[in-house]
Design a protein around this motif. Structure first.
Motif, PDB file in Angstrom:
ATOM      1  N   SER A 227       0.801  -1.220   0.000  1.00 30.20           N
ATOM      2  CA  SER A 227       0.000   0.000   0.000  1.00 30.20           C
ATOM      3  C   SER A 227       0.834   1.272   0.000  1.00 30.20           C
ATOM      4  CB  SER A 227      -0.928   0.015   1.218  1.00 30.20           C
ATOM      5  OG  SER A 227      -0.188   0.145   2.427  1.00 30.20           O
TER       6      SER A 227
ATOM      7  N   ALA B 222       0.119   4.033  -2.740  1.00 31.03           N
ATOM      8  CA  ALA B 222      -1.177   4.677  -2.556  1.00 31.03           C
ATOM      9  C   ALA B 222      -1.178   5.564  -1.327  1.00 31.03           C
ATOM     10  CB  ALA B 222      -2.273   3.614  -2.440  1.00 31.03           C
TER      11      ALA B 222
ATOM     12  N   ALA C   1       0.420   8.900  -2.142  1.00 29.85           N
ATOM     13  CA  ALA C   1      -0.506   9.791  -2.845  1.00 29.85           C
ATOM     14  C   ALA C   1      -1.561  10.355  -1.907  1.00 29.85           C
ATOM     15  CB  ALA C   1      -1.169   9.044  -3.999  1.00 29.85           C
ATOM     16  N   LEU C   2      -2.098   9.512  -1.020  1.00 27.18           N
ATOM     17  CA  LEU C   2      -3.150   9.954  -0.108  1.00 27.18           C
ATOM     18  C   LEU C   2      -2.624  10.972   0.889  1.00 27.18           C
ATOM     19  CD1 LEU C   2      -6.050   9.692   0.886  1.00 27.18           C
ATOM     20  CD2 LEU C   2      -5.321   7.753   2.308  1.00 27.18           C
TER      21      LEU C   2
ATOM     22  N   MET D 235      -4.256  -0.865  -0.053  1.00 21.75           N
ATOM     23  CA  MET D 235      -3.796  -0.141  -1.228  1.00 21.75           C
ATOM     24  C   MET D 235      -4.990   0.328  -2.052  1.00 21.75           C
ATOM     25  SD  MET D 235      -1.401  -1.455  -4.425  1.00 21.75           S
ATOM     26  CE  MET D 235      -2.627  -2.639  -4.993  1.00 21.75           C
ATOM     27  N   SER D 236      -5.950  -0.567  -2.254  1.00 14.41           N
ATOM     28  CA  SER D 236      -7.140  -0.217  -3.020  1.00 14.41           C
ATOM     29  C   SER D 236      -7.961   0.851  -2.301  1.00 14.41           C
ATOM     30  CB  SER D 236      -7.983  -1.472  -3.259  1.00 14.41           C
ATOM     31  OG  SER D 236      -9.135  -1.166  -4.009  1.00 14.41           O
TER      32      SER D 236
ATOM     33  N   ARG E 286      -6.073   4.254  -2.521  1.00 14.43           N
ATOM     34  CA  ARG E 286      -6.142   4.808  -3.876  1.00 14.43           C
ATOM     35  C   ARG E 286      -7.566   5.283  -4.179  1.00 14.43           C
ATOM     36  NH1 ARG E 286      -2.363   7.022  -6.604  1.00 14.43           N
ATOM     37  NH2 ARG E 286      -0.997   5.269  -6.129  1.00 14.43           N
TER      38      ARG E 286
ATOM     39  N   THR F   1      -8.139   8.689  -2.620  1.00 15.34           N
ATOM     40  CA  THR F   1      -7.540   9.817  -3.343  1.00 15.34           C
ATOM     41  C   THR F   1      -8.434  10.286  -4.490  1.00 15.34           C
ATOM     42  OG1 THR F   1      -6.274   8.360  -4.828  1.00 15.34           O
ATOM     43  CG2 THR F   1      -5.185   9.066  -2.802  1.00 15.34           C
TER      44      THR F   1
ATOM     45  N   PRO G 278      -4.641  12.464  -7.850  1.00 13.41           N
ATOM     46  CA  PRO G 278      -5.054  11.125  -7.418  1.00 13.41           C
ATOM     47  C   PRO G 278      -4.244  10.005  -8.060  1.00 13.41           C
ATOM     48  CG  PRO G 278      -6.969  12.474  -7.947  1.00 13.41           C
ATOM     49  CD  PRO G 278      -5.761  13.225  -8.419  1.00 13.41           C
ATOM     50  N   THR G 279      -3.693  10.270  -9.244  1.00 20.02           N
ATOM     51  CA  THR G 279      -2.913   9.246  -9.945  1.00 20.02           C
ATOM     52  C   THR G 279      -1.431   9.275  -9.571  1.00 20.02           C
ATOM     53  OG1 THR G 279      -2.648  10.783 -11.799  1.00 20.02           O
ATOM     54  CG2 THR G 279      -4.455   9.201 -11.924  1.00 20.02           C
TER      55      THR G 279
ATOM     56  N   VAL H  70       1.379   6.048  -8.759  1.00 15.74           N
ATOM     57  CA  VAL H  70       0.859   4.770  -9.271  1.00 15.74           C
ATOM     58  C   VAL H  70       2.053   3.902  -9.698  1.00 15.74           C
ATOM     59  CG1 VAL H  70      -0.404   3.676 -11.156  1.00 15.74           C
ATOM     60  CG2 VAL H  70      -1.380   5.657  -9.995  1.00 15.74           C
TER      61      VAL H  70
END
Length: 298
Positions: A47, A50, A53-54, A106-107, A110, A113, A219-220, A223
């Protein structure tokens, strides 16, 4: 690798290129420090990308809501810490496989975000924040990127944690023989929760520096970074079998990966070949680790 590139390109050894390589490696290395500790205890954290990013997005949203910079940064760091704590709680106390747990988180991270912004990036971040990623500190004749200084400072701190503290000895022992710690009366669950929390916190630090450098929280963002982060840990000598690893090795591996990327571009190779080079390095590192262990057993 550096010697080869310096002989075959005109720009590799320029201070500008070297510092750009180090800057790009910094947030990967910082997140990989936490990943390495998780792998040392025999786990894995998928994770981290992600969470990077978060954490960056939460900080950006805080700044957009006119929170003071320290509070916005604290919110981002807490986001990473809470994500890591949740991973550690489920892996340590509920005893679920770390691969499955962190695949789920992780899901979730993501998805958050995208959900928090409707898929749109957060722009117009204040200069007081973006300077964390772009400012160069004058040191003698050089101008060293601030993220590189953070990376080196955390290298020292995490190395001291693993090499000079009781907790560090417990972490290495946990990766080699969890039963030995249980027999000694050590609270293994608490160590696992702490390790995953630290991993999430370091991923958040890397995410904040990455966001500050980009100047936008997308948000991306990050990745696929979990592959680079895990690769830096493995190539740096952290054994997938647990119980072994070096933070300095992880730092060197993160820089080496970025040197390869930069070198392939300077040599005129397509960016698509970068994944081939990194994947080959991972396989070589794993095979060498396996060969060394088999030799030791023999």
């Amino acid at each position: 690798v550096g010697a080869f590139l310096s002989l075959n390109t005109d720009t590799f050894l320029s201070s500008n290129n070297l510092f750009n390589v180090a800057r790009a490696a910094s947030w990967i290395a910082i997140a990989a420090f936490g990943e390495s500790i998780v792998i040392i205890i025999g786990g894995i954290d998928l994770s981290v990308g992600a969470v990077m990013a978060l954490a960056g997005l939460v900080t950006a949203l805080g700044l957009q809501a006119n929170l003071p910079l320290p509070l916005a940064i604290l919110a981002g760091l807490l986001t990473g810490g809470v994500a890591g704590w949740a991973n550690g709680l489920m892996v340590g106390r509920v005893r679920l496989p770390s691969f499955i747990i962190t695949l789920g988180t992780m899901s979730i991270a993501r998805g958050l975000t995208f959900g928090l912004t409707g898929g749109w990036p957060v722009r117009d971040l204040p200069p007081s924040f973006t300077m964390l990623g772009i400012y160069n500190v004058p040191i003698g004749p050089w101008h060293v990127p601030l993220p590189v200084i953070f990376m080196l400072g955390l290298t020292v701190l995490v190395s001291l944690l693993l090499g000079q503290t009781v907790l560090g000895r417990y972490i290495y022992t946990l990766g080699g023989s969890e039963r030995a710690l249980l027999v000694s009366g050590v609270k293994v669950v608490q160590i696992k929760v702490l390790v995953y929390t630290l991993c999430g916190l370091l991923a958040a630090v890397g995410g904040l520096l990455m966001t500050a450098r980009l100047g936008v929280a997308a948000p991306t963002a990050a990745v696929g970074y979990e592959l680079d982060i895990i690769a830096a840990a493995i190539i740096g000598g952290t054994s997938l079998f647990g119980g072994e690893g070096s933070i300095v090795g992880v730092l060197l591996a993160a820089v080496l990966m970025q040197i390869l990327r930069s070198g392939l571009v300077l040599l005129g190779f397509s960016a698509y070949w970068q994944a081939v080079a990194i994947g080959a390095m991972i396989l070589v590192a794993i095979l060498l680790d396996y060969w060394r262990r088999q030799k030791a057993l023999a």
